[in-house]
Design an enzyme around this catalytic site. Sequence first.
Site, mmCIF file in Angstrom:
data_model
loop_
_atom_site.group_PDB
_atom_site.id
_atom_site.type_symbol
_atom_site.label_atom_id
_atom_site.label_comp_id
_atom_site.label_asym_id
_atom_site.label_seq_id
_atom_site.Cartn_x
_atom_site.Cartn_y
_atom_site.Cartn_z
ATOM 1 N N GLU A 19 12.878 8.000 -6.396
ATOM 2 C CA GLU A 19 13.154 8.027 -4.953
ATOM 3 C C GLU A 19 14.402 7.209 -4.609
ATOM 4 O O GLU A 19 14.328 6.174 -3.913
ATOM 5 C CB GLU A 19 11.953 7.537 -4.157
ATOM 6 C CG GLU A 19 10.769 8.480 -4.249
ATOM 7 C CD GLU A 19 9.650 8.130 -3.265
ATOM 8 O OE1 GLU A 19 9.622 7.001 -2.755
ATOM 9 O OE2 GLU A 19 8.812 9.011 -3.005
ATOM 10 N N GLU A 38 5.038 13.924 -6.490
ATOM 11 C CA GLU A 38 4.030 12.967 -6.024
ATOM 12 C C GLU A 38 3.398 13.458 -4.728
ATOM 13 O O GLU A 38 4.099 13.978 -3.853
ATOM 14 C CB GLU A 38 4.664 11.611 -5.668
ATOM 15 C CG GLU A 38 5.246 10.814 -6.786
ATOM 16 C CD GLU A 38 5.843 9.494 -6.257
ATOM 17 O OE1 GLU A 38 5.479 9.041 -5.152
ATOM 18 O OE2 GLU A 38 6.692 8.941 -6.960
ATOM 19 N N TRP A 90 0.764 2.358 2.955
ATOM 20 C CA TRP A 90 1.966 1.875 3.643
ATOM 21 C C TRP A 90 2.067 2.331 5.097
ATOM 22 O O TRP A 90 3.100 2.129 5.720
ATOM 23 C CB TRP A 90 3.218 2.294 2.861
ATOM 24 C CG TRP A 90 3.205 3.709 2.355
ATOM 25 C CD1 TRP A 90 2.816 4.118 1.108
ATOM 26 C CD2 TRP A 90 3.597 4.893 3.055
ATOM 27 N NE1 TRP A 90 2.935 5.478 0.988
ATOM 28 C CE2 TRP A 90 3.414 5.977 2.173
ATOM 29 C CE3 TRP A 90 4.074 5.151 4.343
ATOM 30 C CZ2 TRP A 90 3.689 7.299 2.534
ATOM 31 C CZ3 TRP A 90 4.347 6.465 4.700
ATOM 32 C CH2 TRP A 90 4.154 7.517 3.802
ATOM 33 N N GLU A 148 0.358 -2.022 -4.215
ATOM 34 C CA GLU A 148 -0.192 -0.680 -3.997
ATOM 35 C C GLU A 148 -1.645 -0.571 -4.436
ATOM 36 O O GLU A 148 -2.132 0.527 -4.698
ATOM 37 C CB GLU A 148 0.695 0.354 -4.698
ATOM 38 C CG GLU A 148 2.074 0.387 -4.051
ATOM 39 C CD GLU A 148 2.984 1.492 -4.555
ATOM 40 O OE1 GLU A 148 3.696 2.085 -3.737
ATOM 41 O OE2 GLU A 148 2.987 1.749 -5.768
ATOM 42 N N LYS A 149 -2.343 -1.707 -4.478
ATOM 43 C CA LYS A 149 -3.722 -1.651 -4.992
ATOM 44 C C LYS A 149 -4.675 -0.910 -4.058
ATOM 45 O O LYS A 149 -5.743 -0.485 -4.479
ATOM 46 C CB LYS A 149 -4.243 -3.041 -5.335
ATOM 47 C CG LYS A 149 -4.264 -4.034 -4.197
ATOM 48 C CD LYS A 149 -4.717 -5.389 -4.707
ATOM 49 C CE LYS A 149 -4.551 -6.473 -3.665
ATOM 50 N NZ LYS A 149 -3.130 -6.684 -3.292
ATOM 51 N N HIS A 201 -3.760 1.913 -2.615
ATOM 52 C CA HIS A 201 -3.303 3.315 -2.623
ATOM 53 C C HIS A 201 -4.242 4.114 -3.527
ATOM 54 O O HIS A 201 -4.608 3.661 -4.607
ATOM 55 C CB HIS A 201 -1.874 3.352 -3.176
ATOM 56 C CG HIS A 201 -1.160 4.641 -2.945
ATOM 57 N ND1 HIS A 201 -1.517 5.823 -3.573
ATOM 58 C CD2 HIS A 201 -0.094 4.936 -2.162
ATOM 59 C CE1 HIS A 201 -0.687 6.777 -3.178
ATOM 60 N NE2 HIS A 201 0.178 6.275 -2.318
HETATM 61 C C1 GAL Z 1 6.427 6.739 -3.342
HETATM 62 C C2 GAL Z 1 6.904 6.076 -4.626
HETATM 63 C C3 GAL Z 1 5.749 5.690 -5.514
HETATM 64 C C4 GAL Z 1 4.674 5.022 -4.713
HETATM 65 C C5 GAL Z 1 4.246 5.947 -3.595
HETATM 66 C C6 GAL Z 1 3.127 5.393 -2.744
HETATM 67 O O1 GAL Z 1 7.373 6.585 -2.327
HETATM 68 O O2 GAL Z 1 7.754 6.926 -5.337
HETATM 69 O O3 GAL Z 1 6.217 4.832 -6.538
HETATM 70 O O4 GAL Z 1 5.168 3.833 -4.183
HETATM 71 O O5 GAL Z 1 5.333 6.183 -2.760
HETATM 72 O O6 GAL Z 1 2.782 6.295 -1.726
#
Ligand code: GAL
Length: 675
Positions: free
Chosen positions: A155, A314, A322, A362-363, A365
């Site tokens: 990204e 992804e 987030w 990111e735990k 997520h």
């Molecule tokens: C994306 C990123 C990932 C992860 C993900 C979480 O923007 O490429 O590494 O952070 O978001 O939603």
Amino acid sequence: MAMDYIIEKLGGRIAFGGDYNPEQWPEEIWKHDVALMKEAGVNLVSVGIFSWALLEPEEGRYEFGWLDRALDLLYTNGISVDLANASASPPPWFSRKYPDSLPVDADGVRQSYGSRQAFAACSPDYRRAAAALTTAIVQRYAGHPAVVMWHVHNEYGCHNQPDFGPHAERGFQEWLQRRYGNLEALNKAWGTAFWSQHYYDWAEILPPRRSGTWVNPTQQLDFARFSSDALLECFNAEADIIRAHSKHPVTTNFMGFNMGLNAPVDYWRWSGHMDVVSNDHYLIAADERNFQELAMTADLTRGWAQGKPWLLMEHSTSAVNWQPRNIAKAPGEMLRNSLQHVARGTDGVLFFQWRASRAGAEKFHSGLVPHAGRDSKVWREVVELGRALESISEVAGSTVKAEACIIHDTDARWGTELDSHPSEDARNLPETRRWHDALYRAGVTTDIRQSTDDLSGYKLVIAPMLYLVTDEAAAKLHEYVEAGGTLVITYFSGIVDQKDHIRMDPVNGGGYPGAFSELLGVSMEEFFPLRSGDAVGLSRFGSGTVWSELGKATGAEVLATFDDGGSPAVTRRAGSTGRGAAYYVATSLGSAGLAELLQLLCPDAGVEPVLGIQPPEDVEIVRRSNGAKDWTFVINHSAQNVQVPLDGVELLSGTATGGTLNLTAGGVAVVAAPA
Ligand code: GAL
């Protein structure tokens, strides 16, 4: 070489998997990971994206042992790898050793390390270190049998774009010298006679750092273009190293519509440098029609891929971490999301990330393997998705055919995001979304392309807020109508050239929208933006928000007028050859008004919904085809059971529809039939 190379490597199956970060877990966990991957039918994982700090503990010393073992384990279990070159996040030792490689914001504040992506695109130290790391990785793994694809960086520009620091300053000056050749040309292009901004030395020119008030808009636009190019140089340098050693396709994951003026990466320019176009998409939980936003992003990604299959790199199995409130996905929602992407052209369904982390930012997520483990809604749905993808393998390689197209030019979008404009509500992206949503509701499949692409195959082209347009693009749109196409142009289009100068004739005058006034047969003299929340009544198509105008039709038929003042609000001018038409819409129509207008436009252009009927509300119908066979995806986002006239074999259940598809609330079907 493109997605078909990957699909062949995967034995003809659609790619399924996600980011796998084995370094976050003790090695004894890895055997459980691969066992679970096999249970779910995972066949492709992205490895090493954030591994720089572990792979290179100090400059020039590499430790590949753990990665060797992880790749070997994946290979012996039949799981292929999209291997990263790990340049996405320089380690703390690097930032400490080269502090001026860190990015600087518009206020001149240098960012610290401690999160990720902490580097300035033009830092020579970053570029050298990323190249060395890439070389070491590709030399070691180019021949590894697990590897089928390369994942450069991650990204680009997500957190460090644009950089306003000293490296960017020098890079910008050099970029401008290449673009303009001499200062006279730059001064002209930037309109520096205004506010005493004339430049006498290249060294005087700065990135558009914070100033007392609005920085020169052309400078802002050029800086966005430069910033995108600077990152693209990073990508190309690393991709070139990989391509010199390996024949596998190279990609970097894009971020959908997250390419605005504040984080400028021009994916239209970038996409030509990809072997496979790949994209990341996350639902915005607070967005009530987020499934339509997903569809629009997938249509855009297909545009970048020039209509060929692309790769969903992804998305999430459930909540992200987030957003202000991270809403978990409802049962069935992940399957619908995944198959929406497949319906719109991806040949792979990958996620961030394989196993939900135990530590780090990111735990919370979601992952394919949630904290709760196998006995969970998420895992059961992951296994179900793996089966679903297996049952529709034959779809891989087929394409989506659209009769309608929306133009989404980067410069036009960035242009509307500049400051000091008639209304902060007049932005390209929300207007684009309104039009896509209207076509989505009407069941019309829509491509999203840029104005310089070949548009001749489309029956209907819509240009929402094409604020900035080049002479070349304006001429192409004229020709499109002359050749019999139906074109819609909305308010605040054709206003400026690529220098962001108003299109006008200082001697003879001439109205808005400058580049299209003649083609549309309208001449507008003044903008009347509306107050926030206000609407203006129209004689037809309901009411408008955001914008109204004062002006007249000069050759167009007036279909609707503004109640307030009587100026034309919606017009149609027939093409001069008797075929084709150019419509103008001088306000932002609501969804009912757009639906009413589409009832006129679609028959006029000869555009039909996929099954020839408007789908039931919130039911998405999209078709992929390989010429011999069609696959019709029907995705029910509504809470109602629905019936759709559709004959063929429904592949997820393996049963024939018998002419009518019965789909439960929230259900998905993929119906195969001869083309
Ligand atoms: C994306 C990123 C990932 C992860 C993900 C979480 O923007 O490429 O590494 O952070 O978001 O939603």
